[in-house]
Scaffold this motif. Structure first.
Motif, short mmCIF file in Angstrom:
data_model
loop_
_atom_site.label_atom_id
_atom_site.label_comp_id
_atom_site.label_asym_id
_atom_site.label_seq_id
_atom_site.Cartn_x
_atom_site.Cartn_y
_atom_site.Cartn_z
N VAL A 43 0.87 -1.18 0.00
CA VAL A 43 0.00 0.00 0.00
C VAL A 43 0.90 1.23 0.00
CG1 VAL A 43 -1.75 1.28 1.26
CG2 VAL A 43 -1.84 -1.21 1.21
N CYS A 44 0.91 1.95 -1.12
CA CYS A 44 1.80 3.11 -1.28
C CYS A 44 1.35 3.88 -2.51
CB CYS A 44 3.25 2.60 -1.45
SG CYS A 44 4.46 3.93 -1.64
N GLY A 45 1.53 5.20 -2.50
CA GLY A 45 1.16 6.03 -3.65
C GLY A 45 2.12 5.85 -4.83
N GLU A 46 3.32 5.32 -4.56
CA GLU A 46 4.30 4.95 -5.60
C GLU A 46 4.81 6.14 -6.41
OE1 GLU A 46 2.25 1.52 -7.38
OE2 GLU A 46 3.11 0.27 -5.80
N TYR A 47 4.79 7.32 -5.77
CA TYR A 47 5.41 8.51 -6.34
C TYR A 47 6.74 8.69 -5.62
CZ TYR A 47 6.52 13.44 -6.99
OH TYR A 47 7.18 14.61 -7.27
N LEU A 48 7.84 8.49 -6.32
CA LEU A 48 9.17 8.55 -5.71
C LEU A 48 9.82 9.90 -6.03
CD1 LEU A 48 11.62 7.13 -4.28
CD2 LEU A 48 12.29 6.31 -6.55
N SER A 49 10.02 10.71 -4.99
CA SER A 49 10.63 12.03 -5.20
C SER A 49 12.05 11.86 -5.77
CB SER A 49 10.68 12.78 -3.87
OG SER A 49 11.51 13.90 -4.00
N LYS A 50 12.40 12.74 -6.71
CA LYS A 50 13.71 12.58 -7.39
C LYS A 50 14.89 12.93 -6.51
CE LYS A 50 12.27 13.16 -12.17
NZ LYS A 50 12.22 14.10 -13.30
N GLU A 51 14.64 13.45 -5.31
CA GLU A 51 15.79 13.86 -4.48
C GLU A 51 16.73 12.69 -4.16
OE1 GLU A 51 12.75 14.98 -1.66
OE2 GLU A 51 13.99 14.27 -0.02
N ALA A 99 7.83 -3.60 -8.39
CA ALA A 99 9.06 -3.62 -9.20
C ALA A 99 10.25 -3.06 -8.44
CB ALA A 99 8.83 -2.79 -10.47
N LEU A 100 10.07 -1.95 -7.73
CA LEU A 100 11.21 -1.26 -7.10
C LEU A 100 11.84 -2.09 -5.97
CD1 LEU A 100 12.96 1.30 -6.97
CD2 LEU A 100 11.26 2.31 -5.44
N PHE A 103 13.69 -5.02 -7.38
CA PHE A 103 14.92 -4.57 -8.05
C PHE A 103 16.02 -4.36 -7.01
CE2 PHE A 103 17.12 -0.49 -9.28
CZ PHE A 103 17.90 -1.00 -10.31
N LEU A 104 15.68 -3.71 -5.88
CA LEU A 104 16.68 -3.46 -4.83
C LEU A 104 17.09 -4.76 -4.13
CD1 LEU A 104 15.18 -0.15 -3.33
CD2 LEU A 104 17.17 -0.36 -4.83
N TYR A 105 16.14 -5.66 -4.00
CA TYR A 105 16.42 -6.99 -3.41
C TYR A 105 17.47 -7.72 -4.25
CZ TYR A 105 15.32 -12.02 -2.92
OH TYR A 105 15.39 -13.38 -2.79
N GLN A 106 17.29 -7.69 -5.59
CA GLN A 106 18.25 -8.37 -6.48
C GLN A 106 19.63 -7.72 -6.35
OE1 GLN A 106 17.34 -11.05 -7.81
NE2 GLN A 106 15.10 -10.88 -7.91
N LYS A 107 19.65 -6.38 -6.24
CA LYS A 107 20.93 -5.66 -6.10
C LYS A 107 21.61 -6.04 -4.78
CE LYS A 107 21.09 -2.96 -9.73
NZ LYS A 107 22.19 -2.99 -10.69
N ALA A 108 20.83 -6.09 -3.70
CA ALA A 108 21.42 -6.42 -2.38
C ALA A 108 22.04 -7.82 -2.42
CB ALA A 108 20.35 -6.32 -1.30
#
Ligand SMILES: Cc1cc2nc3c(=O)[nH]c(=O)nc-3n(C[C@H](O)[C@H](O)[C@H](O)COP(=O)(O)OP(=O)(O)OC[C@H]3O[C@@H](n4cnc5c(N)ncnc54)[C@H](O)[C@@H]3O)c2cc1C
Length: 376
Positions: A43-51, A99-100, A103-108
Motif C-alpha cells: 500500500v503506497c502512492g508509488e510517487y518517488l521524489s527525485k531527491e 518492481a522497485l 529490483f533493490l532486493y536483487q541488487k542487495a
C-alpha cells in the motif's frame, strides 16, 4: 552462518534494502531478514521524489532501468470540485513497489548480502552484542537496524511508546487500467481523507487513499464507501468510474501511525517508517526512507571502521542528523493534513491557490529535501 555478522537489518522495504546494498558494497557482513517473499505489492502512492536518485545511482541501483514514469505536475482538488495545477519543483518517478523493492532486493543479493525469509520476533541487547530471534533461529551481530515499517508485532515486544495508542488511519490501494495523464500526480480530497493518483512503470494507474476510521466504519464494503464518499469529489468519481481494477481486490492496511517514534530504541537504529512516517500527501515517505538509510549506513560504516569510537557517539550522531533532516518536514506534513481535513479551510485555501498556484511551491519544498549530495 559463517563468521561474525556486522549488521542485521530487520525488514526489507526501501530503507532496509538500500542499507543492505550500501553496507554490503563496503564489504560488511550483512544479514537482512524480511518476512515476505519478493516481489509483492504494497500500500503506497508509488510517487518517488527525485531527491534520492543521485544516491540510488551511487548505489548502482538507478531505477531508470525499470522504465518509471516521469511526473512533473501536481493537481490538487477539493470535495467541492475546485482544482489547481502546478509544475513540481523537482518532480518524481511513478514506479510500483512491486518492481522497485524487487529490483533493490536483487541488487542487495548481488552485493553479497544474505537475505532470509523469516519474521523477527524478538531483539535483545547485552554485553555490547545483539541477539535477533525468529520463530526458528537466533542470530548475533554487532549492530541492528530496525527497518520493519510503520507497525509490527515486534514493536509490542520492544515496548515502543507509540504502539500503545490506537491510530485512526487506514489506507487502500489498487492498480487500474484507464486514461490518466502520464506526467501528473493528483491529490484528491474527500470527506475524512485524500487519494493519490498517478501512473507507474507498466502504464497502470495507481489509486491509493488514506481515510480515517471514523468516516469509513459506517460502510460495509469498499465499493459502497467509494461510491458514497469518494465519488462526492467529481474529479475522483471520473477517474474511478472510467478505470478498471487490475487486482482481484484492493489491498489495505490499518493502524497507520503518524506519532513520534524513538529513532534509537534498545540500541537498535531505526530507519524509514520505523523511525517516523510523514503524511503520505507529501509524497515523500519513500524518499525519507531511502535518505535515512543513507545517513544511518554512512555512520554505521564510520563506527565499524573505528572512526566513530563508541556506540553512544554513533547513536547521538544518528539522532542529531535524523532531526536535522526530517523533523521539520514531518511537522509540516501534519499541519497540511490537518488543514486538508477541514472542508471549509481547504476551500478557502484552494480559492487562493486556484488564482496563485505558485504559492504551493514553497509548501512542497518544505516537505521535501534537496537532491542528495554524494561526497564519497
Ligand atoms: C497510503 C499511503 C500512501 C503513500 N504514498 C507515498 C508516495 O506516493 N510516495 C512516497 O514517497 N511515500 C508514500 N508513502 C510512504 C511510503 O510508503 C513509506 O514511507 C515507505 O514504504 C517506507 O519504507 P520502509 O522501508 O521504511 O518500510 P516498508 O516498505 O513498509 O518495509 C518494511 C518491511 O519490513 C517487513 N517486516 C515487518 N515486520 C517484520 C518482522 N518482524 N520481521 C521481518 N520483516 C518484517 C515488511 O514485510 C516490509 O517489507 C505512502 C504511505 C501510505 C500509508
Amino acid at each position: 552462518m559463517a563468521g561474525q555478522i556486522d549488521v542485521i537489518i530487520i525488514g526489507g522495504g526501501l530503507a532496509g534494502l538500500t542499507s543492505a546494498i550500501h553496507l554490503s558494497r563496503a564489504g560488511k557482513h550483512v544479514v537482512l531478514i524480511e518476512k515476505n517473499l519478493y516481489p509483492h505489492h504494497k500500500v503506497c502512492g508509488e510517487y518517488l521524489s527525485k531527491e534520492v536518485i543521485p544516491y540510488l545511482k551511487w548505489l548502482d541501483a538507478d531505477p531508470e532501468v525499470l522504465k518509471p514514469i516521469d511526473i512533473s505536475k501536481l493537481q490538487v482538488t477539493t470535495t467541492g470540485g475546485r482544482s489547481c495545477m502546478l509544475a513540481l519543483p523537482l518532480g518524481g518517478l511513478g514506479v510500483s513497489r512491486f518492481a522497485l523493492d524487487d529490483f533493490l532486493y536483487q541488487k542487495a543479493k548481488k552485493h553479497g548480502c544474505t537475505i532470509l525469509q523469516e519474521t523477527v520476533t524478538q531483539v535483545t541487547f547485552s554485553q555490547d552484542s545483539f541477539r535477533v530471534s525468529t520463530a526458528i533461529h537466533s542470530y548475533t551481530s554487532k549492530l541492528v537496524l530496525g527497518a520493519y515499517g510503520k507497525r509490527s508485532a515486534l514493536d509490542y515486544k520492544l515496548a515502543r511508546g507509540f504502539i500503545r495508542n490506537k491510530s485512526p488511519w487506514l489506507a487502500v490501494k489498487a492498480h487500474y487500467k484507464g486514461n490518466f495523464p502520464a506526467d501528473l500526480v493528483a491529490l484528491h480530497n474527500f470527506k475524512g481523507g485524500y487519494c493519490g493518483v498517478s501512473r507507474v512503470e507498466n502504464n497502470e494507474i495507481n489509486i491509493c487513499y488514506l481515510v480515517n476510521y471514523e468516516t469509513f466504519k459506517s460502510y460495509t464494503n469498499l465499493p459502497l464507501f467509494e461510491r458514497e464518499v469518494l465519488y462526492k469529489n467529481k474529479h475522483l468519481k471520473q477517474i474511478l468510474q472510467g478505470s478498471m481494477m487490475c487486482f482481484d481486490t484492493a489491498i489495505s492496511i490499518s493502524q497507520i501511525s503518524f506519532e513520534n517514534k524513538e529513532k534509537v530504541h534498545n540500541h537498535i537504529l531505526m530507519i524509514g517508517d520505523t523511525a517516523g512516517l510523514i503524511h503520505p500527501l507529501c509524497g515523500n515517505g519513500m524518499g525519507m526512507a531511502i535518505h535515512s538509510s543513507k545517513i544511518c549506513s554512512t555512520l554505521v560504516l564510520e563506527y565499524l571502521d573505528g572512526r566513530i569510537t563508541c556506540r553512544e557517539k554513533l547513536e547521538n550522531r544518528y539522532l542529531e542528523q535524523w532531526r536535522t533532516n526530517f523533523s521539520k518536514r514531518i511537522r509540516m506534513g501534519k499541519l497540511l493534513a490537518g488543514i486538508l481535513s477541514r472542508d471549509r479551510t481547504t476551500d478557502i485555501i484552494m480559492r487562493i491557490l486556484v488564482k496563485f498556484p505558485k504559492l504551493l511551491s514553497p509548501i512542497i519544498r518544505m516537505t521535501h529535501g534537496r537532491p542528495l549530495i554524494i561526497t564519497e
